[in-house]
Design a protein around this motif. Structure first.
Motif, PDB file in Angstrom:
ATOM      1  N   MET A   1      26.251 -17.102   2.974  1.00  0.00           N
ATOM      2  CA  MET A   1      27.336 -18.001   3.387  1.00  0.00           C
ATOM      3  C   MET A   1      28.718 -17.416   3.110  1.00  0.00           C
ATOM      4  O   MET A   1      29.732 -18.050   3.405  1.00  0.00           O
ATOM      5  N   ASN A   2      28.745 -16.233   2.519  1.00  0.00           N
ATOM      6  CA  ASN A   2      30.018 -15.583   2.185  1.00  0.00           C
ATOM      7  C   ASN A   2      30.871 -16.441   1.253  1.00  0.00           C
ATOM      8  O   ASN A   2      32.081 -16.519   1.380  1.00  0.00           O
ATOM      9  N   PHE A   3      30.210 -17.077   0.289  1.00  0.00           N
ATOM     10  CA  PHE A   3      30.917 -17.930  -0.665  1.00  0.00           C
ATOM     11  C   PHE A   3      31.618 -17.066  -1.702  1.00  0.00           C
ATOM     12  O   PHE A   3      30.991 -16.272  -2.395  1.00  0.00           O
ATOM     13  N   LYS A   4      32.931 -17.242  -1.828  1.00  0.00           N
ATOM     14  CA  LYS A   4      33.748 -16.425  -2.726  1.00  0.00           C
ATOM     15  C   LYS A   4      34.173 -17.174  -3.987  1.00  0.00           C
ATOM     16  O   LYS A   4      34.915 -16.646  -4.807  1.00  0.00           O
ATOM     17  N   GLY A   5      33.715 -18.409  -4.133  1.00  0.00           N
ATOM     18  CA  GLY A   5      34.131 -19.215  -5.271  1.00  0.00           C
ATOM     19  C   GLY A   5      33.205 -19.078  -6.464  1.00  0.00           C
ATOM     20  O   GLY A   5      32.424 -18.137  -6.586  1.00  0.00           O
ATOM     21  N   ILE A   6      33.295 -20.056  -7.348  1.00  0.00           N
ATOM     22  CA  ILE A   6      32.574 -20.057  -8.627  1.00  0.00           C
ATOM     23  C   ILE A   6      31.259 -20.812  -8.479  1.00  0.00           C
ATOM     24  O   ILE A   6      31.236 -21.929  -7.953  1.00  0.00           O
TER      25      ILE A   6
ATOM     26  N   ILE B   1      28.889  -9.177 -14.362  1.00  0.00           N
ATOM     27  CA  ILE B   1      29.924  -9.818 -15.177  1.00  0.00           C
ATOM     28  C   ILE B   1      31.259  -9.790 -14.432  1.00  0.00           C
ATOM     29  O   ILE B   1      31.968 -10.799 -14.343  1.00  0.00           O
ATOM     30  N   ASP B   2      31.595  -8.628 -13.878  1.00  0.00           N
ATOM     31  CA  ASP B   2      32.871  -8.501 -13.168  1.00  0.00           C
ATOM     32  C   ASP B   2      32.924  -9.409 -11.949  1.00  0.00           C
ATOM     33  O   ASP B   2      33.977  -9.982 -11.630  1.00  0.00           O
ATOM     34  N   ASP B   3      31.798  -9.552 -11.246  1.00  0.00           N
ATOM     35  CA  ASP B   3      31.758 -10.455 -10.100  1.00  0.00           C
ATOM     36  C   ASP B   3      32.053 -11.885 -10.543  1.00  0.00           C
ATOM     37  O   ASP B   3      32.837 -12.601  -9.905  1.00  0.00           O
ATOM     38  N   ALA B   4      31.432 -12.313 -11.650  1.00  0.00           N
ATOM     39  CA  ALA B   4      31.640 -13.670 -12.146  1.00  0.00           C
ATOM     40  C   ALA B   4      33.101 -13.901 -12.526  1.00  0.00           C
ATOM     41  O   ALA B   4      33.715 -14.903 -12.133  1.00  0.00           O
TER      42      ALA B   4
END
Length: 605
Positions: A288-293, A345-348
């Protein structure tokens, strides 16, 4: 990889086509590029401890020591049941300002997110505008109204110090036994998708505007479709069924730019959703290309697999009720022994920082005191009252006793729900499990009846009077407040049934059997089996959980407005309808509901 994962090979071809960005101006594109550059620059400066801190969410004044916000680099704070920040909104803001200053005192000065379960208004604050729960908004099915309600919730949330709300719930309830049916809009995927978009627009708007908050679609995925309606139970749907029924509202939310998605308590084919990498990472984040948390639910780390949930794609963890140190030390050890990659970790952390920049928190980290005057204001309550009016569903109107003639000589109003704003509002109102008392600023159904009637109105709370000379009895019955698993039918913590209590059935019987015209108003978070009570009544109204503006019910009963609500769920006729995993209208064509989805009468004016 657990052997059960082989059952999910079907998800691979169902990873969805990346949703394209909406049309944006060059300035919006430039802003997004600038934010990504800022995030990358800040991320390079961060230590592992600071990164893990940004992934940590604690409950304020409860899970932390005085200096933990600064020394453990906490990234977000949640307010829920527990110690309140104060009596007044000013005190709430001041407490959160104090915590924010602690976060800003750290080496990098990264501001906090403050989250709250504001699911039908800023419902944790006594005196806020409380809207009908989502099931009522689903009955109204008015996108513009949902958007307005969400925008008002955002303002009142900001007025009490919050910039993140855990709403909307976009579940599709399959079984009325589930204790959270009222948190969802409808059994209809299409209606849920439509109202999800509206809710996200209303909450978030232009996210850097101080009047808006970050929204959260919850709970991903299958929380409303567990077998037998068990909160946190097994969702045994296959991938095709999940795709067809459950995922569209999440795609809609992502398309609207929602800032967060919360993982659900349930399992899917035996795999905890918190640890379900194929659904969280492959389907939601990639597909879904979700870029949020992606945020965990309560105590997600200790309950659902520890570091497995991080590897599955959970970015922020509710490290509450004793989980704080175990979470932070566990994740650190995971990185050190290479069981969690630094890229994960960096992605989060990148996702957390991205939303903080989108919210404008680095420039404006503190709440605006000028919003306090907006809490529960007349303008906001007018919108909530409209939502009440549009949510009401007329199921029966024999001999056209509705609308009520305002000159009716004597009206008897029966039932504790008629004169109690807490009972009419359901769970997640002032307290997590709701309240059974009146709360600040609210009006009751009885208040509205007295205001509308030009005759005599008598209140008979528990039907102990003998007012059989009344021209009309208005019997208000229903469920007491509950939230989450405490509302599951059959849960060991309660004795709830899908029917009215014997006491409430007797309220109706007493007046009906003595020849008084009887109007029944049902206050409930779900359709109940009330087939016999509908037969006995002259008119029957499903009022759901109307919230703080109870007098809006009477405005429709007395004809100032007509009924317009339609059933957001098919209505069961029998307890036998629930012998299977799901309720009426789900996967079993042989079950015929008492009233179909979309049913709702109007009266002749």
């Amino acid at each position: 990889m657990p052997s059960k994962f082989h059952k999910y090979q079907i998800f691979i071809p169902l990873i969805f086509t990346v949703i394209g960005c909406k049309n944006t101006s060059n300035s919006k594109v430039d802003e997004d590029i600038m934010i990504e550059k800022k995030v990358d620059s800040l991320l390079k400066l961060m230590t592992l401890e600071e990164k893990i801190g940004q992934m940590t969410q604690v409950r304020h004044f409860w899970d932390t020591k005085d200096d933990d916000i600064a020394t453990k680099f906490i990234g977000s704070v949640i307010h829920t049941q527990g110690i309140n920040p104060g009596e007044t909104a000013e005190e709430w803001q001041q407490k959160f300002v104090k915590l924010q200053k602690q976060a800003l005192s750290t080496r990098l000065g990264i501001p906090l997110l403050f989250g709250v379960d504001a699911v039908h208004g800023q419902n944790t604050y006594n005196g806020a505008t409380i809207f009908p729960h989502n099931i009522g908004l689903g009955a109204a099915a008015n996108e513009k109204l949902v958007e307005k309600a969400a925008a008002i919730t955002a303002v009142e949330a900001q007025a009490t110090g919050f910039n993140w709300v855990f709403a909307p719930c976009v579940a599709i309830p399959f079984n009325e036994k589930w204790g959270r049916v009222y948190e969802a809009f409808s059994e209809s995927t299409e209606i849920t998708e439509k109202l999800t978009k509206a809710s996200v627009r209303g909450h978030q708007g232009n996210l850097s505007d101080s009047k808006t908050v970050m929204a959260t679609a919850k709970h991903f995925v299958g929380d409303g479709s567990t077998d037998y309606g068990v909160e946190g139970g097994e969702t045994s749907l296959n991938a095709t069924e999940i795709e067809a029924k459950l995922l569209a509202p999440y795609k809609a939310a992502v398309q609207e730019g929602i800032g967060a998605v919360m993982a659900s308590f349930n399992t899917v084919t035996g795999i905890s959703m918190h640890a379900h990498k194929r659904l969280i990472t492959d389907t939601l984040k990639v597909g879904m290309n979700f870029k949020g948390i992606v945020v965990s639910d309560w105590k997600g780390y200790s309950r659902f697999g520890g570091n497995d949930i991080i590897n599955a794609g959970v970015d922020v963890v509710m490290a509450v009720d004793g989980d704080l140190d175990d979470f932070q030390s566990g994740v650190k050890k995971g990185v050190e022994n290479d069981s969690i990659s630094m890229s994960r970790i960096d992605d989060a952390v990148r996702r957390v920082l991205r939303q903080k920049y989108r919210l404008g928190l680095f420039e404006n980290p503190f709440p605006d005191p000028s919003f306090i005057a907006k809490i529960g204001c007349t303008e906001h309550r007018k919108v909530a009252k409209r939502a009440v009016r549009e949510s009401l569903v007329l199921l029966k109107n024999e001999n056209n006793i509705l609308p009520i003639d305002k000159k009716t000589k004597k009206i008897i109003v029966v039932g504790e729900h008629a004169n109690n704003s807490g009972l009419q509002s359901g769970g997640w109102t002032v307290n997590w499990q709701g309240t059974k008392e009146n709360y600040k600023g609210a009006t009751t159904i009885l208040d509205g009846i007295k205001k509308q009637s030009k005759g005599t109105v008598i209140y008979d709370k528990d039907a102990t009077g003998n007012h059989y000379d009344a021209d009309l009895a208005i019997i208000v019955v229903g469920e007491n407040p509950y939230a989450e698993f405490f509302g599951d039918i059959g849960h060991e913590s309660n004795q709830l049934e899908l029917t009215l209590t014997k006491e409430h059935q007797n309220y109706i019987n007493k007046y009906q059997e003595n020849g008084v015209k009887t109007l029944v108003i049902l206050i409930s978070g779900r359709p109940l089996v009330v087939t016999e009570q509908i037969k006995k009544s002259d008119a029957f109204v499903a009022a759901w959980l109307p919230g703080s503006e109870g007098d809006g019910v009477a405005e429709v009963l007395f004809g100032d407005y007509n009924f317009s609500g339609k059933l957001p769920h098919s209505w069961p006729k029998s307890i036998d309808d629930f012998k299977g995993k799901y309720g009426p209208n789900f996967w079993d064509a042989s079950i015929e509901p008492l009233y179909p989805f979309g049913y709702g009468l109007t009266f002749k004016k």
